[in-house]
Design a protein around this motif. Structure first.
Motif, short mmCIF file in Angstrom:
data_model
loop_
_atom_site.label_atom_id
_atom_site.label_comp_id
_atom_site.label_asym_id
_atom_site.label_seq_id
_atom_site.Cartn_x
_atom_site.Cartn_y
_atom_site.Cartn_z
N LEU A 71 0.84 -1.20 0.00
CA LEU A 71 0.00 0.00 0.00
C LEU A 71 0.87 1.25 0.00
N ILE A 72 1.96 1.23 0.76
CA ILE A 72 2.85 2.39 0.81
C ILE A 72 3.50 2.61 -0.56
N GLY A 73 3.86 1.51 -1.24
CA GLY A 73 4.46 1.61 -2.57
C GLY A 73 3.52 2.26 -3.57
N VAL A 74 2.25 1.89 -3.53
CA VAL A 74 1.25 2.47 -4.42
C VAL A 74 1.11 3.96 -4.14
N LEU A 75 1.06 4.31 -2.87
CA LEU A 75 0.94 5.70 -2.47
C LEU A 75 2.13 6.52 -2.96
N CYS A 76 3.33 5.95 -2.84
CA CYS A 76 4.54 6.64 -3.32
C CYS A 76 4.49 6.85 -4.83
N GLU A 77 4.01 5.85 -5.57
CA GLU A 77 3.89 5.97 -7.03
C GLU A 77 2.91 7.07 -7.40
N VAL A 78 1.79 7.14 -6.70
CA VAL A 78 0.79 8.17 -6.98
C VAL A 78 1.37 9.55 -6.71
N VAL A 79 2.06 9.71 -5.59
CA VAL A 79 2.67 10.99 -5.24
C VAL A 79 3.71 11.37 -6.30
N SER A 80 4.52 10.41 -6.74
CA SER A 80 5.54 10.68 -7.76
C SER A 80 4.90 11.10 -9.08
N ALA A 81 3.82 10.43 -9.47
CA ALA A 81 3.13 10.77 -10.72
C ALA A 81 2.54 12.18 -10.65
N VAL A 82 1.94 12.52 -9.52
CA VAL A 82 1.38 13.86 -9.35
C VAL A 82 2.49 14.91 -9.40
N LYS A 83 3.62 14.61 -8.78
CA LYS A 83 4.75 15.53 -8.78
C LYS A 83 5.26 15.76 -10.20
N ARG A 84 5.41 14.68 -10.98
CA ARG A 84 5.88 14.81 -12.37
C ARG A 84 4.89 15.63 -13.19
N ARG A 85 3.60 15.39 -13.00
CA ARG A 85 2.58 16.14 -13.75
C ARG A 85 2.63 17.63 -13.39
N ASP A 86 2.79 17.93 -12.09
CA ASP A 86 2.87 19.32 -11.66
C ASP A 86 4.13 20.00 -12.20
N GLU A 87 5.25 19.29 -12.19
CA GLU A 87 6.49 19.85 -12.75
C GLU A 87 6.33 20.14 -14.23
N GLU A 88 5.66 19.24 -14.94
CA GLU A 88 5.39 19.43 -16.37
C GLU A 88 4.57 20.69 -16.60
N LYS A 89 3.52 20.85 -15.79
CA LYS A 89 2.65 22.02 -15.94
C LYS A 89 3.41 23.31 -15.64
N ILE A 90 4.24 23.29 -14.62
CA ILE A 90 5.04 24.47 -14.27
C ILE A 90 6.00 24.82 -15.40
N ALA A 91 6.64 23.80 -16.00
CA ALA A 91 7.57 24.04 -17.11
C ALA A 91 6.83 24.63 -18.31
N VAL A 92 5.66 24.10 -18.60
CA VAL A 92 4.88 24.60 -19.73
C VAL A 92 4.47 26.05 -19.49
N ASP A 93 3.96 26.34 -18.31
CA ASP A 93 3.55 27.71 -17.99
C ASP A 93 4.73 28.67 -18.04
N PHE A 94 5.86 28.26 -17.48
CA PHE A 94 7.07 29.09 -17.49
C PHE A 94 7.50 29.41 -18.92
N MET A 95 7.54 28.36 -19.73
CA MET A 95 7.99 28.55 -21.10
C MET A 95 7.03 29.45 -21.87
N LYS A 96 5.76 29.18 -21.76
CA LYS A 96 4.79 29.97 -22.51
C LYS A 96 4.82 31.43 -22.08
N GLN A 97 4.96 31.65 -20.78
CA GLN A 97 4.97 33.02 -20.26
C GLN A 97 6.15 33.81 -20.83
N HIS A 98 7.32 33.18 -20.89
CA HIS A 98 8.52 33.91 -21.30
C HIS A 98 8.77 33.88 -22.81
N LEU A 99 8.39 32.81 -23.47
CA LEU A 99 8.73 32.70 -24.88
C LEU A 99 7.71 33.29 -25.84
#
Length: 173
Positions: free
Chosen positions: A1-29
């Protein structure tokens, strides 16, 4: 159960980082791309894109996304060639260029889709080179055919030899 929870948290983190990178790039470029569009038609030509290397803000933003500005110029050549081959004006929209920049980010994981795109691009280039060779009338040029371009078969590269206990010395005769 802890492993599944860690995977979910990691996936959410990657998705959030992706969104931040997209927003950053679009804002500046977006502003930089608008400045690069010298004729104001909303499309970026190859000549206009080469100006990205001279824009300090664009260079900084691209480097923060792990993209070398000259690599962006070199890797978008394919897009311009496709448009020219299709009889279209060799220009791409700013949004297409933004998508290409997102695709080229240095820290992005390679996917199977990336490999398929690479294979398709390589095949297209080889077919183009073969067609040019045939048109030139070079010796042996008439023997070239599109089916001669090898198909991608990664399975053949990943075969693991079966263990041989006799050759390994584990079994004595």
């Amino acid at each position: 159960l802890i492993g599944v929870l860690c995977e979910v948290v990691s996936a959410v983190k990657r998705r959030d980082e992706e969104k931040i990178a997209v927003d950053f790039m679009k804002q500046h470029l977006r502003g930089v791309l608008q400045e690069l569009d010298q004729n104001g038609n909303g499309l970026i030509s190859k000549v206009e894109l080469t100006g990205i290397c001279a824009e300090p803000l664009a260079v900084q933003v691209l480097e923060e996304l792990d993209i070398a500005p000259q690599d962006l110029v070199d890797l978008t050549d394919c897009e311009y060639e496709k448009k020219a081959a299709a009889g279209e004006v060799p220009e791409i929209t700013r949004e297409e260029l933004l998508e290409k920049i997102l695709f080229l980010r240095g820290h992005r994981e390679i996917t199977m889709q990336d490999i398929v795109h690479l294979h398709a691009d390589m095949r297209r280039v080889m077919m183009s080179v073969g067609a040019q060779s045939m048109a030139s009338g070079a010796p042996g040029a008439g023997k070239w055919r599109p089916s001669a371009v090898p198909q991608l078969d990664l399975r053949a590269e990943w075969k693991v030899p079966e263990p041989n206990p006799i050759a390994d010395g584990r079994v004595r005769l």
